[in-house]
Design an enzyme around this catalytic site. Structure first.
Site, PDB file in Angstrom:
ATOM      1  CG  ASP A 166      -6.621  -2.858   2.782  1.00 21.25           C
ATOM      2  OD1 ASP A 166      -5.520  -2.627   3.309  1.00 21.25           O
ATOM      3  OD2 ASP A 166      -7.256  -2.016   2.110  1.00 21.25           O
ATOM      4  CG  MET A 180     -12.059  -2.647   4.669  1.00 22.11           C
ATOM      5  SD  MET A 180     -10.546  -2.312   3.764  1.00 22.11           S
ATOM      6  CE  MET A 180      -9.551  -1.481   5.010  1.00 22.11           C
ATOM      7  CB  SER A 210      -0.913   0.006   1.230  1.00 20.23           C
ATOM      8  OG  SER A 210      -1.528   1.276   1.316  1.00 20.23           O
ATOM      9  CG  HIS A 242      -9.398   0.329  -0.801  1.00 14.67           C
ATOM     10  ND1 HIS A 242      -8.851   0.059   0.446  1.00 14.67           N
ATOM     11  CD2 HIS A 242     -10.741   0.353  -0.608  1.00 14.67           C
ATOM     12  CE1 HIS A 242      -9.814  -0.058   1.345  1.00 14.67           C
ATOM     13  NE2 HIS A 242     -10.973   0.125   0.734  1.00 14.67           N
ATOM     14  CG  MET A 248     -11.485   3.484   1.829  1.00 13.31           C
ATOM     15  SD  MET A 248      -9.933   3.381   2.746  1.00 13.31           S
ATOM     16  CE  MET A 248      -8.807   3.376   1.358  1.00 13.31           C
ATOM     17  CG  HIS A 294      -3.941  -1.589  -1.761  1.00 14.41           C
ATOM     18  ND1 HIS A 294      -5.068  -2.289  -2.157  1.00 14.41           N
ATOM     19  CD2 HIS A 294      -4.340  -0.814  -0.723  1.00 14.41           C
ATOM     20  CE1 HIS A 294      -6.083  -1.963  -1.384  1.00 14.41           C
ATOM     21  NE2 HIS A 294      -5.677  -1.055  -0.514  1.00 14.41           N
ATOM     22  CG  MET A 324      -8.427   7.259   2.408  1.00 15.69           C
ATOM     23  SD  MET A 324      -7.500   7.264   3.959  1.00 15.69           S
ATOM     24  CE  MET A 324      -6.753   5.629   3.868  1.00 15.69           C
ATOM     25  CG  ASP A 343      -5.276   2.423   0.680  1.00 16.81           C
ATOM     26  OD1 ASP A 343      -6.229   1.645   0.548  1.00 16.81           O
ATOM     27  OD2 ASP A 343      -4.149   2.063   1.086  1.00 16.81           O
TER      28      ASP A 343
HETATM   29  C1  DX5 Z   1      -6.624   1.480   5.332  1.00 14.89           C
HETATM   30  C2  DX5 Z   1      -6.161   1.198   3.938  1.00 14.89           C
HETATM   31  C3  DX5 Z   1      -5.093   0.194   3.873  1.00 14.89           C
HETATM   32  C4  DX5 Z   1      -3.817   0.616   4.561  1.00 14.89           C
HETATM   33  C5  DX5 Z   1      -3.134  -0.638   5.010  1.00 14.89           C
HETATM   34  O1  DX5 Z   1      -7.724   2.284   5.299  1.00 14.89           O
HETATM   35  O2  DX5 Z   1      -7.230   0.718   3.144  1.00 14.89           O
HETATM   36  O3  DX5 Z   1      -4.824  -0.212   2.542  1.00 14.89           O
HETATM   37  O4  DX5 Z   1      -2.963   1.365   3.745  1.00 14.89           O
HETATM   38  O5  DX5 Z   1      -2.045  -0.261   5.771  1.00 14.89           O
HETATM   39  P1  DX5 Z   1      -1.399  -1.222   6.864  1.00 14.89           P
HETATM   40  O6  DX5 Z   1      -0.883  -2.425   6.134  1.00 14.89           O
HETATM   41  O7  DX5 Z   1      -0.307  -0.367   7.432  1.00 14.89           O
HETATM   42  O8  DX5 Z   1      -2.448  -1.571   7.878  1.00 14.89           O
HETATM   43 ZN    ZN Z   2      -6.710  -0.221   1.147  1.00 13.57          ZN
END
Ligand code: DX5
Ligand code: ZN
Length: 215
Positions: free
Chosen positions: A174, A136, A7, A65, A67, A32, A36, A34
């Site tokens: 994840d 998750m 990630s 991903h 969010m 990956h 947000m 993320d």
């Molecule tokens: C959290 C993200 C994850 C995050 C995982 O909201 O969706 O992808 O980056 O990070 P680690 O592996 O540090 O928990």
């Molecule tokens: Zn993620």
């Protein structure tokens, strides 16, 4: 063989190019990414311009991903930015199935991300239309959180249903994945491990990716 998706949220944004090269050269399978929005989750990360930039250097599929609320407004934009997989949250969608069809019609793999409190059974009726389920194992919003143990039973239940229906759905986990819990997660049925903090806080990230992959 387990797929590994580092990630980028935990990468060094000031030297992102170095981290992208590291992943290109490693045994990792996907990037990956993320996204947000500060509404679906209590944090804001990065968006379409950064994904476009990563796309220019990355040699592996971009696993995006989302969010964000109302994700359907941005499917075309993420496809143009270079997303290969687009995962949307079941909790953010009124018309989940329609959205999955839309993502696939744009040539991307369609993923559904599911929060810790949401039962996996809600996905059973449309499993054959889901390419990736992103379970998750932390509450989304931040890297570096602790793995929620109840996730293991969710993985087992979903894996059993995937086998019963004989769909091609990949199970991605994840949040909070470490060297200590990777094997247990894989044995429960995971196909893909996302890892942010575990990879980027390691002294030797490439070796860490390899260790996770061979857990
Ligand atoms: C959290 C993200 C994850 C995050 C995982 O909201 O969706 O992808 O980056 O990070 P680690 O592996 O540090 O928990
Ligand atoms: Zn993620």
């Amino acid at each position: 063989m387990t797929l590994i998706a580092p990630s980028i949220l935990s990468a060094n944004f000031l030297k992102l190019s170095d981290d992208i090269q590291m992943i290109n050269e490693s045994e990792a399978d996907w990037f990956h990414l993320d996204v947000m929005d500060g509404r679906f989750v209590p944090n804001i990360s990065f968006g379409i311009p950064l994904i476009s930039a990563i796309h220019k250097e990355a040699t592996k599929p971009l696993d995006v991903h989302l969010m964000i609320v109302e994700p359907e407004k941005y499917f075309e934009a993420f496809q143009k930015a270079g997303a290969n997989h687009l995962s949307i949250h079941i909790e953010a969608c009124v018309h989940l199935h329609r959205n999955l069809q839309h993502i696939k019609s744009l040539g991307m793999k369609a993923g559904v991300a599911i929060n810790p409190h949401t039962p996996v059974q809600l996905l059973f009726d449309i499993l054959s239309d889901i390419d990736i389920v992103c379970i998750m194992s932390v509450n989304p919003g931040f890297g570096g959180q602790k793995f929620i143990p109840h996730t293991i039973s969710k993985i087992k239940q979903l894996k059993a249903e995937i086998e019963r229906q004989q769909t091609q759905t990949l199970l991605e986990i994840d949040g909070g994945v470490t060297l200590d819990n990777a094997q247990m997660i894989i044995e429960a049925g995971a196909d893909v491990l996302v890892a942010g903090n575990t990879v980027f806080s390691a002294n030797q990230p490439k070796e860490m990716i390899s260790k996770l992959k061979h857990s």
